[in-house]
Design a protein around this motif. Structure first.
Motif, PDB file in Angstrom:
ATOM      1  N   VAL A   1      46.512 143.983  57.437  1.00  0.00           N
ATOM      2  CA  VAL A   1      45.550 144.387  58.462  1.00  0.00           C
ATOM      3  C   VAL A   1      44.136 144.489  57.897  1.00  0.00           C
ATOM      4  CG1 VAL A   1      44.923 146.187  60.115  1.00  0.00           C
ATOM      5  CG2 VAL A   1      47.336 145.603  59.736  1.00  0.00           C
ATOM      6  N   GLU A   2      44.031 145.089  56.699  1.00  0.00           N
ATOM      7  CA  GLU A   2      42.697 145.276  56.109  1.00  0.00           C
ATOM      8  C   GLU A   2      42.026 143.930  55.834  1.00  0.00           C
ATOM      9  OE1 GLU A   2      40.609 147.440  52.259  1.00  0.00           O
ATOM     10  OE2 GLU A   2      42.686 147.899  52.770  1.00  0.00           O
ATOM     11  N   SER A   3      42.795 142.965  55.299  1.00  0.00           N
ATOM     12  CA  SER A   3      42.257 141.626  55.039  1.00  0.00           C
ATOM     13  C   SER A   3      41.850 140.940  56.333  1.00  0.00           C
ATOM     14  CB  SER A   3      43.298 140.765  54.323  1.00  0.00           C
ATOM     15  OG  SER A   3      43.575 141.280  53.047  1.00  0.00           O
ATOM     16  N   ALA A   4      42.670 141.155  57.359  1.00  0.00           N
ATOM     17  CA  ALA A   4      42.360 140.553  58.659  1.00  0.00           C
ATOM     18  C   ALA A   4      41.051 141.097  59.218  1.00  0.00           C
ATOM     19  CB  ALA A   4      43.498 140.809  59.638  1.00  0.00           C
ATOM     20  N   GLU A   5      40.819 142.398  59.053  1.00  0.00           N
ATOM     21  CA  GLU A   5      39.588 143.000  59.577  1.00  0.00           C
ATOM     22  C   GLU A   5      38.353 142.471  58.834  1.00  0.00           C
ATOM     23  OE1 GLU A   5      39.184 144.858  62.248  1.00  0.00           O
ATOM     24  OE2 GLU A   5      41.345 144.563  62.584  1.00  0.00           O
ATOM     25  N   ILE A   6      38.496 142.281  57.524  1.00  0.00           N
ATOM     26  CA  ILE A   6      37.385 141.726  56.734  1.00  0.00           C
ATOM     27  C   ILE A   6      37.063 140.308  57.206  1.00  0.00           C
ATOM     28  CG2 ILE A   6      36.706 140.943  54.433  1.00  0.00           C
ATOM     29  CD1 ILE A   6      38.370 143.274  53.299  1.00  0.00           C
ATOM     30  N   LEU A   7      38.119 139.521  57.450  1.00  0.00           N
ATOM     31  CA  LEU A   7      37.927 138.157  57.923  1.00  0.00           C
ATOM     32  C   LEU A   7      37.303 138.135  59.318  1.00  0.00           C
ATOM     33  CD1 LEU A   7      41.305 136.620  56.691  1.00  0.00           C
ATOM     34  CD2 LEU A   7      39.007 135.946  55.922  1.00  0.00           C
ATOM     35  N   LYS A   8      37.708 139.065  60.165  1.00  0.00           N
ATOM     36  CA  LYS A   8      37.135 139.148  61.517  1.00  0.00           C
ATOM     37  C   LYS A   8      35.638 139.441  61.457  1.00  0.00           C
ATOM     38  CE  LYS A   8      41.280 140.624  64.018  1.00  0.00           C
ATOM     39  NZ  LYS A   8      41.913 141.745  64.781  1.00  0.00           N
ATOM     40  N   ALA A   9      35.265 140.308  60.529  1.00  0.00           N
ATOM     41  CA  ALA A   9      33.844 140.642  60.374  1.00  0.00           C
ATOM     42  C   ALA A   9      33.054 139.413  59.908  1.00  0.00           C
ATOM     43  CB  ALA A   9      33.687 141.780  59.379  1.00  0.00           C
ATOM     44  N   GLU A  10      33.687 138.615  59.016  1.00  0.00           N
ATOM     45  CA  GLU A  10      33.030 137.396  58.537  1.00  0.00           C
ATOM     46  C   GLU A  10      32.842 136.397  59.677  1.00  0.00           C
ATOM     47  OE1 GLU A  10      33.662 133.788  55.249  1.00  0.00           O
ATOM     48  OE2 GLU A  10      35.192 135.354  55.473  1.00  0.00           O
TER      49      GLU A  10
ATOM     50  N   ARG B   1      34.153 129.142  59.718  1.00  0.00           N
ATOM     51  CA  ARG B   1      34.630 129.940  60.856  1.00  0.00           C
ATOM     52  C   ARG B   1      36.040 129.522  61.254  1.00  0.00           C
ATOM     53  NH1 ARG B   1      31.872 128.439  66.333  1.00  0.00           N
ATOM     54  NH2 ARG B   1      33.100 126.587  65.772  1.00  0.00           N
ATOM     55  N   ASN B   2      36.278 128.225  61.333  1.00  0.00           N
ATOM     56  CA  ASN B   2      37.601 127.735  61.713  1.00  0.00           C
ATOM     57  C   ASN B   2      38.650 128.099  60.665  1.00  0.00           C
ATOM     58  OD1 ASN B   2      36.387 126.597  63.947  1.00  0.00           O
ATOM     59  ND2 ASN B   2      36.193 124.556  63.034  1.00  0.00           N
ATOM     60  N   GLU B   3      38.244 127.969  59.395  1.00  0.00           N
ATOM     61  CA  GLU B   3      39.163 128.295  58.301  1.00  0.00           C
ATOM     62  C   GLU B   3      39.500 129.788  58.298  1.00  0.00           C
ATOM     63  OE1 GLU B   3      38.937 128.385  53.435  1.00  0.00           O
ATOM     64  OE2 GLU B   3      37.835 126.803  54.494  1.00  0.00           O
ATOM     65  N   ALA B   4      38.479 130.629  58.472  1.00  0.00           N
ATOM     66  CA  ALA B   4      38.693 132.081  58.486  1.00  0.00           C
ATOM     67  C   ALA B   4      39.546 132.504  59.669  1.00  0.00           C
ATOM     68  CB  ALA B   4      37.345 132.811  58.512  1.00  0.00           C
ATOM     69  N   SER B   5      39.380 131.828  60.808  1.00  0.00           N
ATOM     70  CA  SER B   5      40.186 132.156  61.989  1.00  0.00           C
ATOM     71  C   SER B   5      41.667 131.917  61.712  1.00  0.00           C
ATOM     72  CB  SER B   5      39.731 131.318  63.187  1.00  0.00           C
ATOM     73  OG  SER B   5      38.405 131.634  63.538  1.00  0.00           O
ATOM     74  N   LYS B   6      41.964 130.832  60.993  1.00  0.00           N
ATOM     75  CA  LYS B   6      43.364 130.579  60.625  1.00  0.00           C
ATOM     76  C   LYS B   6      43.877 131.646  59.662  1.00  0.00           C
ATOM     77  CE  LYS B   6      42.956 125.551  61.147  1.00  0.00           C
ATOM     78  NZ  LYS B   6      42.977 124.244  60.432  1.00  0.00           N
ATOM     79  N   GLU B   7      43.011 132.050  58.720  1.00  0.00           N
ATOM     80  CA  GLU B   7      43.403 133.067  57.741  1.00  0.00           C
ATOM     81  C   GLU B   7      43.669 134.406  58.419  1.00  0.00           C
ATOM     82  OE1 GLU B   7      40.376 133.167  54.802  1.00  0.00           O
ATOM     83  OE2 GLU B   7      40.803 131.151  54.024  1.00  0.00           O
ATOM     84  N   ILE B   8      42.954 134.692  59.483  1.00  0.00           N
ATOM     85  CA  ILE B   8      43.182 135.941  60.228  1.00  0.00           C
ATOM     86  C   ILE B   8      44.597 135.962  60.785  1.00  0.00           C
ATOM     87  CG2 ILE B   8      42.554 137.228  62.324  1.00  0.00           C
ATOM     88  CD1 ILE B   8      39.648 136.313  61.819  1.00  0.00           C
ATOM     89  N   GLY B   9      45.002 134.829  61.389  1.00  0.00           N
ATOM     90  CA  GLY B   9      46.352 134.751  61.956  1.00  0.00           C
ATOM     91  C   GLY B   9      47.411 134.938  60.899  1.00  0.00           C
ATOM     92  N   LEU B  10      47.181 134.322  59.738  1.00  0.00           N
ATOM     93  CA  LEU B  10      48.147 134.429  58.642  1.00  0.00           C
ATOM     94  C   LEU B  10      48.220 135.859  58.126  1.00  0.00           C
ATOM     95  CD1 LEU B  10      50.064 132.948  56.712  1.00  0.00           C
ATOM     96  CD2 LEU B  10      48.086 132.489  55.238  1.00  0.00           C
ATOM     97  N   ALA B  11      47.040 136.502  57.982  1.00  0.00           N
ATOM     98  CA  ALA B  11      47.011 137.882  57.493  1.00  0.00           C
ATOM     99  C   ALA B  11      47.714 138.816  58.462  1.00  0.00           C
ATOM    100  CB  ALA B  11      45.560 138.323  57.281  1.00  0.00           C
ATOM    101  N   MET B  12      47.528 138.601  59.745  1.00  0.00           N
ATOM    102  CA  MET B  12      48.174 139.459  60.742  1.00  0.00           C
ATOM    103  C   MET B  12      49.687 139.283  60.704  1.00  0.00           C
ATOM    104  SD  MET B  12      45.849 141.278  62.236  1.00  0.00           S
ATOM    105  CE  MET B  12      46.613 141.822  63.759  1.00  0.00           C
ATOM    106  N   ARG B  13      50.129 138.049  60.535  1.00  0.00           N
ATOM    107  CA  ARG B  13      51.579 137.824  60.471  1.00  0.00           C
ATOM    108  C   ARG B  13      52.188 138.476  59.232  1.00  0.00           C
ATOM    109  NH1 ARG B  13      50.132 132.662  62.397  1.00  0.00           N
ATOM    110  NH2 ARG B  13      50.226 131.766  60.293  1.00  0.00           N
ATOM    111  N   ASN B  14      51.417 138.567  58.150  1.00  0.00           N
ATOM    112  CA  ASN B  14      51.914 139.173  56.899  1.00  0.00           C
ATOM    113  C   ASN B  14      51.653 140.672  56.844  1.00  0.00           C
ATOM    114  OD1 ASN B  14      52.761 136.671  56.021  1.00  0.00           O
ATOM    115  ND2 ASN B  14      50.862 136.238  54.893  1.00  0.00           N
ATOM    116  N   GLY B  15      51.097 141.211  57.909  1.00  0.00           N
ATOM    117  CA  GLY B  15      50.845 142.652  57.961  1.00  0.00           C
ATOM    118  C   GLY B  15      49.664 143.092  57.122  1.00  0.00           C
TER     119      GLY B  15
END
Length: 426
Positions: free
Chosen positions: A67-76, A51-65
């Motif tokens: 969005v689709e990857s970020a939404e998948i990570l949010k669901a996880e 969960r902690n690792e995925a939360s960091k990945e969400i921030g990185l995905a959002m900064r890189n634009g």
């Protein structure tokens, strides 16, 4: 409570030790629960880590634009958050089951404790004193006592069976015995006098091992507190949830208190007389010490109880109890049995036990060895110094005279205002 690590390391030895107490093997059940709980804990920790690792990945995905990857990570992350309470509850349930199983088991007998199922296998260690030879037929205290102020009828009418009303010289003699014992243990044997609570909470009687298994032997108040069956409960729990210093000097405590027992496990035994009462007085001895000091303290406590009997001139024998006759919390126990001429038998008047760290684990009572960062569990010991009512019985029977009077032992006379004899009512 038992050391779970020791059970993991040598389950066969644990089962073999419990077998001395007549119990079936339980290590496989304990280790199964332990394994399942640890597996759930591992899954929970892995989920939290992901969960902690995925939360960091969400921030990185959002900064890189992305969005689709970020939404998948949010669901996880949402799925993990939903699963964690279930894992926490499962871990809690397994832990509760494991703790309950460990809490319900008796202590492990020490090396050298005799094998055996009951008192028949106890071993006599020594005797002191010579039983008096009577020129008349010695009476039991239940026959001797009523004319001296031991009123069984009034006690039973007022409160039911196993209650006694003491009057006049008899009440004073019982008080004198208790005061003498307390003065002796504090003045001669190094124990600190305490006046502890007589009502305690669940965690106190759990800490010394009366709960959960022996609840039927206790009295409980309407607000959920328990009347102490012995001052051992209050004195030993005085160090619960504490980290003590180096304990270079063992903590020795004593108290003269009323004690209350329902005697559920003694139905039909000693129903006549003053031997086994629901309410009685006792001078209790408790020691809190380092693991290396238990043997010296056990010897000191036994000698402290023996010395009282010797001061009173009461013949007794010392018995080493077998595994099947020891109390559930004890690793090693010596009983002192006083001679009762009216019964023509030796009867228990003190039981002195070393409990190892069994009670300390239940109370979370620790000490910090000098120069070390880690703490360790203390060792506890307890014993009667002595049971006051049973000592009263022993004095009556051993010091009785043919005319029904009872000579007061020399050491008790200062506590009796100089009275040297109990005289029957005319």
């Amino acid at each position: 409570m038992h050391d779970l690590r020791a059970i993991r390391e040598n389950p066969q030895a644990f089962d073999a030790a419990l077998a001395l107490r007549g119990l079936d093997p339980v290590s496989s059940q304990i280790l199964d629960l332990d394994e399942r709980r640890r597996a759930v804990t591992t899954r929970m920790q892995e989920a939290q880590g992901r969960r902690n690792e995925a939360s960091k990945e969400i921030g990185l995905a959002m900064r890189n634009g992305e969005v689709e990857s970020a939404e998948i990570l949010k669901a996880e992350v949402a799925e993990i958050k939903e699963s964690l309470p279930r894992l926490e509850e499962e871990e809690r349930e397994l832990g509760t089951q494991l703790d309950a199983m460990l809490a319900g088991l008796p202590n492990i007998p020490a090396d050298g404790v005799p094998e055996g199922e009951d008192e028949e296998a106890n071993q006599e260690v020594s005797r002191w004193g010579t039983p008096r030879e009577f020129a008349f037929e010695a009476n039991e205290h239940a026959d001797l006592g009523p004319a001296l102020g031991m009123d069984f009828e009034t006690g039973a009418t007022m409160s039911g069976a196993r209650f006694t009303f003491l009057r006049g010289q008899m009440a004073r003699l019982e008080r004198a015995i208790g005061q003498f014992m307390l003065d002796f243990q504090t003045g001669e044997r190094g124990y600190t006098e305490c006046a502890p609570p007589l009502l305690v909470r669940d965690e106190a009687v759990f800490g010394t091992g009366q709960l959960p298994k022996f609840a039927d032997d206790l009295f409980q108040t309407t607000d959920g507190r328990w009347l102490i069956p012995t001052a051992e409960v209050s004195l030993t729990n005085s160090v619960r949830e504490q980290i003590l210093g180096d304990l270079a000097q063992p903590i020795r405590l004593t108290a003269h208190t009323p004690c209350f027992r329902s005697e559920a496990g003694a139905a039909g035994r000693d129903t006549r007389g003053y031997i086994r009462q629901h309410q009685f007085l006792k001078v209790e001895l408790v020691c809190i010490c380092r693991p290396d000091d238990w043997m010296a303290e056990h010897e000191h406590m036994v000698e402290s109880a023996e010395a009282v009997l010797q001061q009173l001139g009461l013949p007794y024998r010392k018995m080493l109890l077998c595994a099947g006759d020891m109390g559930a919390t004890a690793k090693k126990t010596f009983d002192l049995e006083v001679w009762l001429p009216g019964q023509g038998a030796y009867r228990e008047i003190s039981s002195i036990s070393w409990c190892g760290d069994y009670q300390a684990r239940r109370m979370n009572a620790r000490y910090r060895p000098e120069g070390e960062k880690k703490t360790a569990f203390v060792h506890t010991l307890n014993g009667s110094g002595l049971a006051v009512g049973r000592t009263l019985v022993a004095v009556l029977e051993n010091y009785q005279q043919e005319d029904g009077s009872v000579t007061v032992p020399d050491v008790l006379r200062p506590y009796m205002g100089g009275l040297d004899k109990l005289v029957p009512a005319s």
